[in-house]
Design an enzyme around this catalytic site. Structure first.
Site, PDB file in Angstrom:
ATOM      1  N   CYS A  83      90.479   3.123  72.266  1.00  0.00           N
ATOM      2  CA  CYS A  83      91.266   3.234  73.501  1.00  0.00           C
ATOM      3  C   CYS A  83      92.152   4.473  73.497  1.00  0.00           C
ATOM      4  CB  CYS A  83      92.099   1.976  73.711  1.00  0.00           C
ATOM      5  SG  CYS A  83      91.085   0.511  73.813  1.00  0.00           S
ATOM      6  N   SER A 206      95.513  -6.089  80.075  1.00  0.00           N
ATOM      7  CA  SER A 206      95.067  -5.031  80.980  1.00  0.00           C
ATOM      8  C   SER A 206      93.631  -5.352  81.407  1.00  0.00           C
ATOM      9  CB  SER A 206      95.146  -3.672  80.293  1.00  0.00           C
ATOM     10  OG  SER A 206      94.374  -3.664  79.108  1.00  0.00           O
ATOM     11  N   LYS A 328      98.268  -2.141  82.403  1.00  0.00           N
ATOM     12  CA  LYS A 328      98.269  -3.481  82.990  1.00  0.00           C
ATOM     13  C   LYS A 328      97.883  -3.472  84.469  1.00  0.00           C
ATOM     14  CE  LYS A 328      98.620  -7.663  83.584  1.00  0.00           C
ATOM     15  NZ  LYS A 328      97.546  -7.341  84.538  1.00  0.00           N
ATOM     16  N   HIS A 332      92.570   0.062  82.919  1.00  0.00           N
ATOM     17  CA  HIS A 332      92.352   0.606  81.583  1.00  0.00           C
ATOM     18  C   HIS A 332      90.881   0.967  81.354  1.00  0.00           C
ATOM     19  CE1 HIS A 332      92.803   1.474  77.449  1.00  0.00           C
ATOM     20  NE2 HIS A 332      92.649   0.272  76.942  1.00  0.00           N
TER      21      HIS A 332
END
Lengths: 383, 100
Positions: A83, A206, A328, A332
Site C-alpha cells: 500500500c 478503508s 477511509k 484506497h
C-alpha cells in the site's frame, strides 16, 4: 537544486467499472500534463506505483505498457511496496532528479481493484503479509484488529475511540469531489456497522477502490518559475519486519517512527510547523498509531484526542488531518494512495482546495504505509 | 500460487511447533476471508506467545463459544486441515490452537 512539485492530477476514486487499470493511467498522465502545460518532451522518466496488477490482472511489464500507450522510449519504472507503492514511487522519482539523472519526472500511482470479488482482493492484498499469516487465514483487517485490541485494552479505550476517525474523515471526504465516498456518517453508524474483523467494523476500514493520481517533480528553474509549486523538503523510507509475529510491540509502527525522525531531521522543521497531514488511515486504528508514531501526540494519547475532534477542519485547530477524506472516505486504490496524499498537500499549499481549503498552510506531511507496517514513507513539503 | 512442493517444504518446518503451549496476546474473528477459507468463516485467529518466546498466529479450533476467548488464556498448538485443497489434491495441513 531542490526538487519541486509543479503539478497534480487525480482521477475520480471509486468503483469505476467502465475503466481498466491503463485507462486510469492514461487519464491521469494526460491530466497532469494538461494541468501543467507540459509535454512528454520535457519528461525524462516516469515512475509508476502499483501493487496488484501482476496478481489480479496478470499484467506486469507495466513500463512497456505505458510506453506503448503514449509512444514513449524514456525510462519507465514500476515500483511496488504494497500500500506504500505510491509513496515509494514518489521517493524514487525524487531521488532520480536529485541524483541528476534527469531534471523532470512524472510519478503516477494507480490501482484497479473492483473487477474481482472481494475475497480475491483480500487474498491479493495478503501477498504483502508473511507466509505464516497467510496460511492461518489472516487478512489485513484481521492484522490491524489484533493491534487495535491490544491498544484499546492497554489504554482503556473502546470502539468509540476508533469511530471518531471514520466520522472525521468522512466529513472531510464530503468536501472532496474526487473522493470515493462523499457521505457524512454518524458515530452511531460507525459503531453499528457490520463486523469485518472483530473489533473492526465495515466503517473502520478503508474501501476497495479504483483510481490513479499523478505528480510532476522537477529541478528545472524554467519550469518551476511559471507554475504553482511546492518544495520537497524531505522524503524518507523505513522498513520493518513484514510479519506482526516478529514485532516487539503491537501498538506502534517502528518504520513510521524511523521515517518520521529522518524526515523532520532532514527538513529542519518542527512538528508544530506542520499544519496539515495526510496520514495512512487504512483502518481507524492506523490513524491513532500514525498520530503517535509521527510524533504529533504521545503514545496512548490518540484515543482520547480523536474523540475531541482536534484535527477536524471545522474546529480550526493547529493541525488538520486527512483533508482529502483519508483512505477511509477518499478511497484506497493502493498504488495511487501515496501519490494522492502528496497531491492533496500540493493542492492545499497552492490554495486550490476550494471548499476544503485550510488557511495559511506552509508545511504539510504525507505518511504512507505498506502492509501492517513493513514499509513507511514520510514526505514533508513546504512553500 | 501454492504448489505441492511449497506445501511439502512448509510442512517440514511446522512439526516443531506441534504440542507447544502458549498464551493468547490478542485475537480477532474474521468475517471476510480469502477464498480458501470461505467455507469455514467466520473463524477466530489468535496471536500467541509460545513458551519458547516465539510468536505465532493460528486459528482457534474446537471452540464453539467465542465468548470464552480472552487474552492470557492458555492454548496448545495442534495440526489441522483448514484451507481448501488446490487442484493438485495436496492437502495443506497447518497449525491451529486449542484452548487448554
Amino acid at each position: 537544486m531542490r526538487s519541486h512539485i509543479i503539478g497534480y492530477h487525480t482521477t475520480q476514486f471509486g468503483e469505476l467499472w467502465d475503466k481498466s487499470l491503463f485507462d486510469l493511467v492514461e487519464e491521469s498522465i494526460l491530466g497532469v500534463l494538461k494541468n501543467t502545460h507540459i509535454e512528454f518532451g520535457d519528461i525524462d522518466a516516469i515512475f509508476f506505483g502499483n501493487m496488484l496488477g501482476g496478481i489480479l490482472e496478470n499484467n506486469l511489464h507495466a513500463g512497456a505498457k505505458i510506453a506503448d500507450i503514449f509512444g514513449l522510449t524514456i525510462p519507465i519504472f514500476r515500483v511496488e511496496g504494497a500500500c506504500a507503492s505510491g509513496g515509494m514511487a514518489f521517493h524514487l522519482a525524487n531521488e532520480y532528479v536529485q541524483s541528476g539523472k534527469g531534471k523532470t519526472v512524472l510519478v503516477i500511482g494507480a490501482e484497479k481493484m473492483t473487477d474481482v470479488q472481494p475475497e480475491y482482493i483480500t487474498q491479493g492484498l495478503m501477498s504483502a503479509a508473511s507466509g505464516e499469516e497467510q496460511e492461518s487465514g489472516m487478512t489485513f483487517p484481521g492484522l490491524y484488529a489484533l493491534m487495535a485490541r491490544v491498544y484499546l485494552k492497554k489504554f482503556g479505550y473502546d470502539k468509540k475511540n476508533l469511530a471518531a476517525v471514520a466520522v472525521k474523515n468522512h466529513k472531510h471526504g464530503f468536501l472532496n469531489p474526487t473522493a470515493h465516498f462523499r457521505k457524512i456518517i454518524s458515530e452511531k453508524q460507525a459503531l453499528e456497522s457490520s463486523l469485518i474483523a472483530d473489533p473492526l467494523g465495515l466503517l473502520d476500514c478503508s474501501p476497495v477502490s479504483d483510481g490513479a493520481a499523478s505528480l510532476i517533480i522537477t529541478t528545472n528553474p524554467a519550469l518551476i518559475k511559471r507554475r504553482k509549486n511546492v518544495k520537497i523538503l524531505s522524503s524518507q523510507v523505513a522498513t520493518d519486519s513484514i510479519s506482526l509475529l516478529q514485532r516487539d510491540s503491537l501498538i506502534e509502527l517502528k518504520a513510521t517512527q524511523i521515517a518520521a525522525e529522518k524526515a523532520f531531521s532532514e527538513s529542519k522543521i518542527k512538528r508544530s510547523d506542520i499544519s496539515i497531514a495526510e496520514v495512512h488511515d487504512c483502518f481507524t486504528i492506523a490513524e491513532l498509531f500514525a498520530m503517535e508514531d509521527l510524533g504529533f501526540w504521545k503514545k496512548g494519547e490518540a484515543g482520547r484526542r480523536v474523540v475531541q475532534y482536534e484535527t477536524l477542519k471545522d474546529n480550526n485547530g493547529p493541525l488538520i488531518i486527512n483533508t482529502s477524506g483519508g483512505l477511509k472516505a477518499s478511497g484506497h486504490p493502493v498504488g495511487a494512495t501515496g501519490i494522492k496524499q502528496i497531491g492533496e498537500l500540493y493542492i492545499q499549499l497552492t490554495n486550490q482546495a476550494d471548499k476544503r481549503q485550510i488557511k495559511n498552510v506552509k508545511y504539510g506531511l504525507a505518511h504512507n504505509v505498506g502492509g501492517s507496517g513493513g514499509t513507511a514513507v514520510v514526505t514533508i513539503v513546504g512553500v | 500460487m501454492i504448489s505441492p512442493v511449497k506445501v511439502w517444504r512448509r510442512q517440514k518446518t511446522i512439526r516443531d511447533l506441534l504440542g507447544r503451549k502458549g498464551v493468547i496476546l490478542s485475537w480477532t474473528k474474521i468475517f471476510t476471508p480469502p477464498p480458501q477459507f470461505k467455507h469455514i468463516a467466520p473463524y477466530t485467529i489468535v496471536y500467541v506467545k509460545l513458551e519458547n518466546g516465539q510468536n505465532i498466529c493460528a486459528q482457534l479450533v474446537d471452540c464453539l463459544d467465542n465468548s470464552i476467548v480472552v487474552d492470557n488464556k492458555e492454548v496448545v498448538v495442534t495440526l489441522r486441515k483448514l484451507r481448501e485443497s488446490v487442484s493438485d489434491d495436496v492437502i495443506p495441513y497447518t497449525i491451529a490452537c486449542k484452548l487448554i
